[in-house]
Scaffold this active site. Structure first.
Site, PDB file in Angstrom:
ATOM      1  N   GLY A 165       0.846  -1.198   0.000  1.00  0.00           N
ATOM      2  CA  GLY A 165       0.000   0.000   0.000  1.00  0.00           C
ATOM      3  C   GLY A 165       0.875   1.238   0.000  1.00  0.00           C
ATOM      4  O   GLY A 165       1.968   1.251  -0.565  1.00  0.00           O
ATOM      5  N   ARG A 166       0.379   2.284   0.692  1.00  0.00           N
ATOM      6  CA  ARG A 166       1.130   3.545   0.712  1.00  0.00           C
ATOM      7  C   ARG A 166       2.536   3.345   1.268  1.00  0.00           C
ATOM      8  O   ARG A 166       3.529   3.751   0.645  1.00  0.00           O
ATOM      9  CB  ARG A 166       0.364   4.572   1.569  1.00  0.00           C
ATOM     10  CG  ARG A 166      -0.934   5.048   0.927  1.00  0.00           C
ATOM     11  CD  ARG A 166      -1.760   5.850   1.915  1.00  0.00           C
ATOM     12  NE  ARG A 166      -2.322   4.990   2.949  1.00  0.00           N
ATOM     13  CZ  ARG A 166      -3.627   4.784   3.128  1.00  0.00           C
ATOM     14  NH1 ARG A 166      -4.509   5.413   2.375  1.00  0.00           N
ATOM     15  NH2 ARG A 166      -4.070   3.982   4.078  1.00  0.00           N
ATOM     16  N   ARG A 243       1.879  -3.682  12.693  1.00  0.00           N
ATOM     17  CA  ARG A 243       1.311  -3.866  14.029  1.00  0.00           C
ATOM     18  C   ARG A 243       1.835  -5.186  14.590  1.00  0.00           C
ATOM     19  O   ARG A 243       1.940  -6.186  13.867  1.00  0.00           O
ATOM     20  CB  ARG A 243      -0.222  -3.922  13.980  1.00  0.00           C
ATOM     21  CG  ARG A 243      -0.896  -2.572  13.707  1.00  0.00           C
ATOM     22  CD  ARG A 243      -0.796  -1.607  14.900  1.00  0.00           C
ATOM     23  NE  ARG A 243      -1.536  -0.379  14.652  1.00  0.00           N
ATOM     24  CZ  ARG A 243      -1.006   0.751  14.193  1.00  0.00           C
ATOM     25  NH1 ARG A 243       0.288   0.823  13.915  1.00  0.00           N
ATOM     26  NH2 ARG A 243      -1.755   1.822  14.015  1.00  0.00           N
ATOM     27  N   GLU A 272       2.558  -4.814  23.621  1.00  0.00           N
ATOM     28  CA  GLU A 272       3.197  -3.512  23.509  1.00  0.00           C
ATOM     29  C   GLU A 272       2.727  -2.647  24.671  1.00  0.00           C
ATOM     30  O   GLU A 272       1.501  -2.523  24.840  1.00  0.00           O
ATOM     31  CB  GLU A 272       2.768  -2.876  22.189  1.00  0.00           C
ATOM     32  CG  GLU A 272       3.832  -2.039  21.549  1.00  0.00           C
ATOM     33  CD  GLU A 272       3.433  -1.582  20.150  1.00  0.00           C
ATOM     34  OE1 GLU A 272       2.808  -0.507  20.065  1.00  0.00           O
ATOM     35  OE2 GLU A 272       3.715  -2.288  19.181  1.00  0.00           O
ATOM     36  N   HIS A 291       7.776   1.555  18.934  1.00  0.00           N
ATOM     37  CA  HIS A 291       6.667   2.045  18.094  1.00  0.00           C
ATOM     38  C   HIS A 291       6.882   3.526  17.740  1.00  0.00           C
ATOM     39  O   HIS A 291       6.066   4.384  18.096  1.00  0.00           O
ATOM     40  CB  HIS A 291       5.312   1.833  18.782  1.00  0.00           C
ATOM     41  CG  HIS A 291       4.163   1.833  17.819  1.00  0.00           C
ATOM     42  ND1 HIS A 291       3.012   1.116  18.013  1.00  0.00           N
ATOM     43  CD2 HIS A 291       3.986   2.493  16.630  1.00  0.00           C
ATOM     44  CE1 HIS A 291       2.173   1.324  17.009  1.00  0.00           C
ATOM     45  NE2 HIS A 291       2.744   2.170  16.144  1.00  0.00           N
ATOM     46  N   ILE A 292       7.978   3.773  17.010  1.00  0.00           N
ATOM     47  CA  ILE A 292       8.330   5.152  16.652  1.00  0.00           C
ATOM     48  C   ILE A 292       8.284   5.370  15.137  1.00  0.00           C
ATOM     49  O   ILE A 292       8.906   6.286  14.620  1.00  0.00           O
ATOM     50  CB  ILE A 292       9.732   5.530  17.197  1.00  0.00           C
ATOM     51  CG1 ILE A 292      10.790   4.489  16.765  1.00  0.00           C
ATOM     52  CG2 ILE A 292       9.706   5.673  18.705  1.00  0.00           C
ATOM     53  CD1 ILE A 292      12.225   4.907  17.058  1.00  0.00           C
ATOM     54  N   GLY A 293       7.528   4.497  14.452  1.00  0.00           N
ATOM     55  CA  GLY A 293       7.495   4.551  12.983  1.00  0.00           C
ATOM     56  C   GLY A 293       7.232   5.939  12.429  1.00  0.00           C
ATOM     57  O   GLY A 293       7.874   6.374  11.471  1.00  0.00           O
TER      58      GLY A 293
END
Ligand code: NAP
Length: 347
Positions: A165-166, A243, A272, A291-293
């Protein structure tokens, strides 16, 4: 004036267009300001949400909020939710539709940043940077040795992208600069230059690096389990920027223990946060970040702006710039001039 609950700090200049339209209750504020506060502000307790949303018309939510039937039942006036994330796996979208609640989210504005994070993880894991740093810091760094601490190459590697996807496509664009062969899986074929669509087993067997970029949904939960890890090369690296629950954590621990794969780099995990004594943290070849995407100042400002723009548009009876398909359609209104985010939608 509509009442809107805001689940976390939003910079004042971004919140302003909403503050002129609605009565706001903002849950908390980090003391150091956006991007510099080292501490994490506490999440809104469930009971607080149940209480506060009882007389709210709108909600600017975070992915840490669980949005389910119980909560929607407790919020009879709620008509619109705008979530500051692209992923909506915390939202029961069907229930929102049934309760007449329109949902907005923040696609696109975090795509390039998240792809940057994926590539940082790929580079660090393939070239064993965390392990190297550990050797330096622990005093084990000896004389230069031509056969010590070798890894595979990043350039020319075969990169398998699960979910084109994006974000998957933004990762593929970066891979071209490293002369990588790009393979992908998606439900539908994509016109991405130089990328080859394969079935999942074929991709897992051939890739040196497998990166996960699908949304979390019933069909993708546990998508990478023991059988899938078993198909991967012994040297392959698994990267997850989507995720945590898409990867079966126990199967990954087992695969790393038995050397089934070469390593992993995870921006997201299940659970998490990971407790400090979690088995995943014992492997030198498993890099985990919290979780710092999309955690850059420009991306977070753009996400906040789009989340606010969704609500402003809704209350002005304009089309939300990022309405989530599957949630309630917006009620009839003057949709001649669509609302737009107050900042660039590309960061
Ligand atoms: P997107 O544009 O919707 O792309 C999702 C891709 O996954 C599409 O190519 C889709 O295929 C594919 N897909 C969906 N279900 C699938 C299935 N069952 N099997 C195979 N492929 C499937 O979403 P995006 O903007 O790239 O974001 C992807 C996810 O990344 C988000 O949902 C979010 O959870 C996560 N994310 C994480 C961070 C972070 O901080 N780590 C930041 C941003 C996003 P089709 O196109 O064929 O439908």
């Amino acid at each position: 004036m509509p009442r809107v609950f805001v689940s976390d700090f939003i910079p004042g200049d971004i919140l302003e267009p909403l503050a002129t339209l609605a009565e706001l209750e903002v849950w908390s504020q980090p003391s150091g300001g956006l991007g510099v506060a080292p501490q994490i502000s506490p999440r809104v307790p469930r009971q607080t949400l149940l209480d506060r949303l009882a007389d709210c018309d709108g909600w600017l939510s975070m992915l840490s909020d669980t949005i389910d039937v119980e909560l929607l039942d407790a919020a009879p006036k709620l008509r619109v939710i705008s979530q500051m994330s692209v992923g909506v796996d915390n939202i029961d979208v069907e229930a929102c539709r049934a309760h007449g609640v329109s949902v907005g989210h923040t696609p696109d504005v975090l795509t390039e940043t998240t792809a940057d994070t994926a590539f940082a993880l790929i580079g660090a894991a393939v070239r064993r940077l965390p392990e190297g740093e550990e050797i330096v810091k622990s005093g084990e760094w000896g004389p230069w040795d031509p056969w010590h601490f070798l890894s595979g190459d990043l350039h020319g590697a075969t990169l398998g992208i699960v979910g084109m996807g994006r974000i998957g496509q933004a990762i593929a664009r970066r891979a071209r600069g490293f002369d990588m062969e790009v393979l992908y899986t998606a439900r539908t074929s994509k016109d991405v230059s130089g990328a080859t669509r394969l079935d999942r087993p074929g991709l897992l067997e051939r890739s040196d690096i497998v990166v996960i970029a699908v949304p979390l949904a019933d069909e993708t939960r546990g998508m990478i389990g023991r059988a899938e890890l078993g198909l991967m090369k012994e040297t392959a690296i698994l990267v997850n920027v989507a995720r945590g629950p898409i990867v079966d954590t126990d199967a990954l621990v087992e695969a790393l223990t038995e050397g089934v794969i070469g390593g992993a780099a995870l921006d997201v995990t299940d659970p998490e946060p990971l407790p400090p004594d979690h088995p995943l943290l014992q492997f030198p070849n498993c890099l985990v970040v919290p979780h710092i995407g999309s955690a850059t100042v420009p991306a977070r400002r753009a996400m906040a702006s789009l989340a606010v723009a969704n609500l402003v548009a809704y209350f002005r009876q304009k089309l939300m710039p990022a309405w989530l398909p599957g949630s309630a359609e917006q009620p009839p209104g003057d949709y001649s001039a669509p609302g737009s985010p107050s900042e660039s939608s590309d960061s």
